[in-house]
Design an enzyme around this catalytic site. Structure first.
Site, mmCIF file in Angstrom:
data_model
loop_
_atom_site.group_PDB
_atom_site.id
_atom_site.type_symbol
_atom_site.label_atom_id
_atom_site.label_comp_id
_atom_site.label_asym_id
_atom_site.label_seq_id
_atom_site.Cartn_x
_atom_site.Cartn_y
_atom_site.Cartn_z
ATOM 1 N N LYS A 138 0.857 -1.196 -0.030
ATOM 2 C CA LYS A 138 0.023 0.058 0.028
ATOM 3 C C LYS A 138 0.824 1.164 0.016
ATOM 4 C CE LYS A 138 -3.566 2.669 2.763
ATOM 5 N NZ LYS A 138 -4.343 2.722 3.776
ATOM 6 N N HIS A 282 -4.300 -25.715 -35.048
ATOM 7 C CA HIS A 282 -5.465 -24.607 -34.553
ATOM 8 C C HIS A 282 -6.532 -25.225 -33.772
ATOM 9 C CE1 HIS A 282 -3.247 -21.725 -36.860
ATOM 10 N NE2 HIS A 282 -2.848 -22.906 -37.863
#
Ligand code: 93A
Length: 524
Positions: A138, A282
């Site tokens: 943070k 493919h």
């Protein structure tokens, strides 16, 4: 934007590379603050270190459950040094800020994997570590955070000059990913231990959401070079199961597209019981066949479409033999997958520098698959040849003579093989091999035309006398008519169209046997 490192908070479970890191930081003039055994390890290496207890004035207690959970630690991590009032308050409180936090967490996942009991697993849930990591992430404008020993070399390199803001942002992103994955592992374990019924009742598929998938490889790129990509293994895959847990025996690193095609090939080969080979390009088959052995199956699969097989992925569901390897070697092939290889087969195929050889242990036990959509994730059970209508004994003869044994065998093969073809899928088969595949068209008529065209390329006319399978019903008679005109001898399809009568009438008029399965196998 570099922020020089003056003080580092180091608290690590995994002590890999720790002393080297501590030495490098100390040499650069960085003061070290550490927890119990981290401090002991650093001190033992002769590097000066302050114990957290001396910083907080509070002993580590409750079996280490409370070590760093103290304002003197967290104020030092969370102070935003861009704000004068934060610096003032630190000054008043007598707290010095940290510029670096190095933490790695208690090994929760490894403890679960070791078969430890619930209490032991729970004890290995790190509380203080993630708090420091999240606080530092943070506060990345002021603090650099490192959670992975693989990054220590970068820390050592930056010890003298500090990290840039861009680097601290990247480290923060990694830190939050790390604690997020940690919490997913914890929540998954809690769900399976303490809420298994809820998980099974499927508030969906909590097994996926709460699973402990781990990144096993960063791929060179994704489907295209401008896309980043990585491989994750499921808890099953981590045991070496399935494609993600495969052992690569030879060749270049697997690419994203290799994995996609390899997975389609592996599944397709496993839809058949006898020796089977699937050749994929493919994500679609350019040939699938069963044979007396793997070499025979490969020869038949290759013959389906030798042009498309160039650059394909080949999967076998049995040990890859030397005979099969001799056949494959002259054909440019991206990947070969098999449960095992004859030693000679590896030798023959390894003469090709680039061909990737994978040894794969079975399909995974994974029963669900995911596909990302914009803003979410779709989850479904994996489609396998185990639905009610996949068993030939349940098929209905809609018209024509009951098929003889050889035709039934071909229909069974075609039905299994069409599962691997992208919808709309039509597959023509003969003698346990695909002879024409119509894949991925947006209407079924075009798929039928394509399958016939492929079957009848060159001077061969393989559609005549073949059997046909359709992955979903014929909505009209037109698609089927294309197959009938081409001379197929029998057809299997799910049925269930509002125009079934028309469709069946077309087969009847042609005197062709038509079976209905009642089950469909879309693949999109
Ligand atoms: O038990 S904790 O959740 N409580 C804490 O206050 C705490 N502070 C650090 N675990 C805590 N840690 C963890 O201890 C770190 O994440 C690290 O994994 C480990 C380092 O302890 P040691 O230096 O004694 O080996």
């Amino acid at each position: 934007t570099r922020r020089p490192l003056r003080r580092a908070l180091v608290s690590v479970y995994d002590k890999t590379g720790l002393t080297e890191l501590a030495s490098a930081l100390h040499a650069a003039g960085v003061e070290l603050v550490s927890t119990g055994s981290t401090a002991s390890t650093i001190a033992a290496a002769g590097v000066p270190v302050t114990r957290v207890e001396d910083l907080t004035g509070f002993p580590e207690c409750l079996d280490g459950r409370v070590k760093t959970l103290h304002p003197r630690v967290h104020a030092g991590v969370l102070a935003d040094t861009r704000r004068p009032e934060h610096l003032e308050q630190l000054e008043q409180l007598g707290i010095a800020p940290f510029e670096l936090v190095v933490v790695n967490l208690y090994p929760f996942t490894a403890t679960v994997a070791s078969g430890a009991g619930p209490d032991e697993c729970v004890e290995q849930i790190d509380i203080g570590g993630p708090s420091m990591v999240r606080a530092a992430a943070k506060n990345h404008p002021s603090v650099a955070v490192v959670v992975d020993p693989a990054r220590y070399a970068d820390v050592a390199a930056a010890a003298a000059s500090g990290f840039t803001l861009a680097e601290r942002r990247l480290l923060a992103a990694q830190a939050f990913a790390h604690t997020a994955a940690y919490d997913v592992a914890v929540s998954g374990w809690f769900a399976s231990q303490y809420a298994p019924d809820e998980v099974a009742a499927g508030s969906g598929f909590a097994d996926v959401v709460g699973s402990t998938w781990e990144r096993s490889d960063v791929l060179r790129y994704g489907e295209n070079p401008h896309q980043g990509a990585a491989l994750y293994v499921s808890p099953d895959g981590a045991a070496g199961l399935g494609l993600a847990g495969a052992e690569q025996l030879h060749g270049k690193a697997m690419s994203y597209n290799n994995y996609v095609d390899a997975d389609a090939a592996w599944r397709a080969a496993h839809d058949h019981e006898g020796p089977a080979v699937a050749i994929i390009k493919h994500a679609n088959p350019c040939g699938i066949a069963v044979g007396t052995d793997i070499a025979d199956a490969h020869a038949k699969a290759h013959a389906c479409d030798p042009v498309s097989a160039f650059g394909g992925v080949i999967a076998a569901n049995r040990t890859l033999t030397a005979a099969a390897a001799e056949q494959i070697a002259p054909i440019f092939t991206e990947v070969v997958l098999a449960p095992d290889y004859e030693p000679e087969a590896v030798e023959i195929l390894s003469r090709k520098k680039n061909i990737r050889l994978l040894r794969v242990s079975g399909l995974t036990g994974t029963v669900t698959e995911q596909r990302a959509i914009s803003g979410g994730l779709l989850v479904q059970q994996v489609d396998r040849i185990d639905a009610a209508g996949d068993d030939q004994s349940t098929w209905t003869l809609a018209t024509g003579d009951a098929a003889d044994e050889a035709t039934l065998a071909d229909l069974d093969f075609a039905w299994r093989a069409v599962r691997a073809v992208k919808s709309n899928a039509i597959l023509l088969a003969d003698g346990g091999a695909s002879v024409g595949v119509g894949m991925g068209q947006v209407n079924r008529v075009d798929s039928c035309k394509l399958a016939v065209e492929r079957a009848n390329t060159g001077d061969v006319e393989r559609a005549r006398g073949a059997v046909a399978a359709s992955d979903a019903f014929f909505p009209f008679a037109d698609g089927l008519q294309v197959l009938l005109d081409a001379g197929v001898r029998a057809v299997v399809q799910p049925g269930g169209s509002v125009r079934d009568e028309e469709v069946i009438a077309a087969a009847q008029a042609a005197g062709v046997t038509l079976y209905l399965t009642g089950t469909r196998h879309f693949a999109h």
